[in-house]
Scaffold this active site. Structure first.
Site, PDB file in Angstrom:
ATOM      1  N   SER A 130       4.135  -6.318   2.807  1.00 20.58           N
ATOM      2  CA  SER A 130       2.850  -6.179   3.499  1.00 20.58           C
ATOM      3  C   SER A 130       1.709  -6.687   2.607  1.00 20.58           C
ATOM      4  O   SER A 130       1.655  -7.875   2.307  1.00 20.58           O
ATOM      5  CB  SER A 130       2.636  -4.724   3.936  1.00 20.58           C
ATOM      6  OG  SER A 130       1.502  -4.604   4.778  1.00 20.58           O
ATOM      7  N   LEU A 131       0.820  -5.813   2.157  1.00 22.75           N
ATOM      8  CA  LEU A 131      -0.247  -6.216   1.231  1.00 22.75           C
ATOM      9  C   LEU A 131       0.318  -6.996   0.053  1.00 22.75           C
ATOM     10  O   LEU A 131      -0.304  -7.957  -0.431  1.00 22.75           O
ATOM     11  CB  LEU A 131      -0.984  -4.963   0.765  1.00 22.75           C
ATOM     12  CG  LEU A 131      -2.053  -5.011  -0.318  1.00 22.75           C
ATOM     13  CD1 LEU A 131      -1.498  -4.972  -1.723  1.00 22.75           C
ATOM     14  CD2 LEU A 131      -2.981  -6.214  -0.167  1.00 22.75           C
TER      15      LEU A 131
ATOM     16  N   GLN B  78       0.827  -1.204   0.000  1.00 21.41           N
ATOM     17  CA  GLN B  78       0.000   0.000   0.000  1.00 21.41           C
ATOM     18  C   GLN B  78       0.864   1.258   0.000  1.00 21.41           C
ATOM     19  O   GLN B  78       1.860   1.341   0.702  1.00 21.41           O
ATOM     20  CB  GLN B  78      -0.915  -0.013   1.216  1.00 21.41           C
ATOM     21  CG  GLN B  78      -2.022   1.025   1.161  1.00 21.41           C
ATOM     22  CD  GLN B  78      -3.067   0.787   2.244  1.00 21.41           C
ATOM     23  OE1 GLN B  78      -3.169  -0.313   2.778  1.00 21.41           O
ATOM     24  NE2 GLN B  78      -3.835   1.807   2.557  1.00 21.41           N
TER      25      GLN B  78
ATOM     26  N   HIS C  98       0.824  -2.703  11.200  1.00 19.33           N
ATOM     27  CA  HIS C  98       1.926  -3.525  11.714  1.00 19.33           C
ATOM     28  C   HIS C  98       2.326  -3.125  13.131  1.00 19.33           C
ATOM     29  O   HIS C  98       3.503  -3.105  13.478  1.00 19.33           O
ATOM     30  CB  HIS C  98       3.116  -3.496  10.753  1.00 19.33           C
ATOM     31  CG  HIS C  98       2.773  -4.037   9.408  1.00 19.33           C
ATOM     32  ND1 HIS C  98       2.555  -5.382   9.169  1.00 19.33           N
ATOM     33  CD2 HIS C  98       2.552  -3.411   8.213  1.00 19.33           C
ATOM     34  CE1 HIS C  98       2.230  -5.557   7.899  1.00 19.33           C
ATOM     35  NE2 HIS C  98       2.218  -4.378   7.303  1.00 19.33           N
TER      36      HIS C  98
END
Length: 312
Positions: free
Chosen positions: A91-92, A11, A201
């Site tokens: 992440s994503l 993101q 996170h």
């Protein structure tokens, strides 16, 4: 022979116009993006192509849009014969990596990340959490500062360990601000508060993690055809049950991105391809390893053709 890693962005890399040229000129991409619209019962393609940016950057929109644009680029590379030895995603982006490695179907990943985005938006009231990028302080020193503030009962922690001297902290707004001040006092070169919708996170995301665990439980995961490097520990695996558990942990765990790149280098990777919008991850690779690696971006037809020309 040189090994290739595909890196999938997270993101923040989204932008209006992503995927549009592939959609207009490549039939399978059009099918994929139309499938995303149908799966979500939502005009995701309109947001991807036209924005507006303030709607596109909302977590519940940005996450499925980035996944879709990244997998469109991945499928075009694959069609042209360029495939990875390893995958990883920031992440994503880890969900895109799992689709690329054959662990998750595109439609299942799309449904999950849409819900993940909503859960993350809802987990913490607006203004309660914050994230900040700290430049010029190494990991151990910054962790000492976050631990000092956290001892007072406030939540703040290292969130994205992106590259040497480039770390994002996350947590309660007041705690993040205290660490920002301490970082400046201890020689940080830059402190950049981030425009985000939540303290991603960090332990404040526990409500989102709990909801995501329930959503993921019935979703089928396959053994990875290509090893995936996990965010939570920077280790490669093909085990479906381990991967599912790590995806749950990822919501509140730091993203060990510098460690991920270093592990890929240990595994013999010398060619890194950022698959999807932007070039953030390409820049981070170069911060970790300046020499002896080739780094490419594959986000539209022109850049994908360049990757194919160089790697085939």
């Amino acid at each position: 022979m040189s090994k290739v890693a595909f890196l999938f962005p997270g993101q923040g890399s989204q932008h209006a116009g992503m995927g549009k040229d592939m959609y207009e000129k490549h039939g399978k991409t059009k099918e994929l993006i139309d499938e995303a619209d149908e799966t979500l019962d939502h005009p995701l393609s309109g947001l991807m192509f036209n924005g507006p940016e303030d709607h596109l950057k909302k977590t519940e929109n940005a996450q499925p849009a980035l996944l879709t644009a990244s997998i469109a680029a991945f499928e075009l590379l694959k069609e042209k014969g360029v495939t990875p030895d390893y995958t990883a995603g920031h992440s994503l982006g880890e969900y895109s990596a799992l689709v690329g490695s054959g662990v998750l179907s595109f439609t299942n990943a799309l449904t999950v990340v849409r819900q993940r985005g909503l859960f993350m938006e809802e987990a913490v009231p607006s203004g309660v959490g914050a994230m900040s990028a700290i430049m010029g302080i190494e990991r151990a020193e910054l962790e000492t500062l976050t631990d000092r503030v956290a001892r007072d009962g406030e939540i703040v922690q290292l969130a994205n360990l992106n590259a040497p001297g480039q770390i994002v902290i996350s947590g309660a707004k007041s705690a993040v601000e205290k660490v920002e001040d301490l970082a400046r006092e201890n020689g940080a070169k830059r402190v950049i508060p981030l425009e985000v919708s939540g303290p991603f996170h960090s332990k404040l995301m526990q409500p989102a993690q709990d909801k995501l665990e329930s959503v993921l439980e019935p979703v089928p995961f396959s053994e990875a055809e290509v090893p995936v490097i996990a965010n939570v520990n920077a280790k490669e695996t093909t085990d479906a049950s381990i991967i599912k558990n790590q995806l749950v942990q990822q919501v509140t765990s730091p993203v060990y991105w510098e460690d991920t790149i270093r592990r890929l280098l240990e595994l013999g990777v010398t060619t890194f391809v950022e698959v999807g919008p932007g070039n953030v991850l390409s820049g981070l690779v170069r911060r970790v390893q300046r020499r002896g690696v080739d780094v490419y971006s594959a986000q539209d037809i022109e850049s994908i053709e360049k990757v194919v020309e160089n790697l085939k």
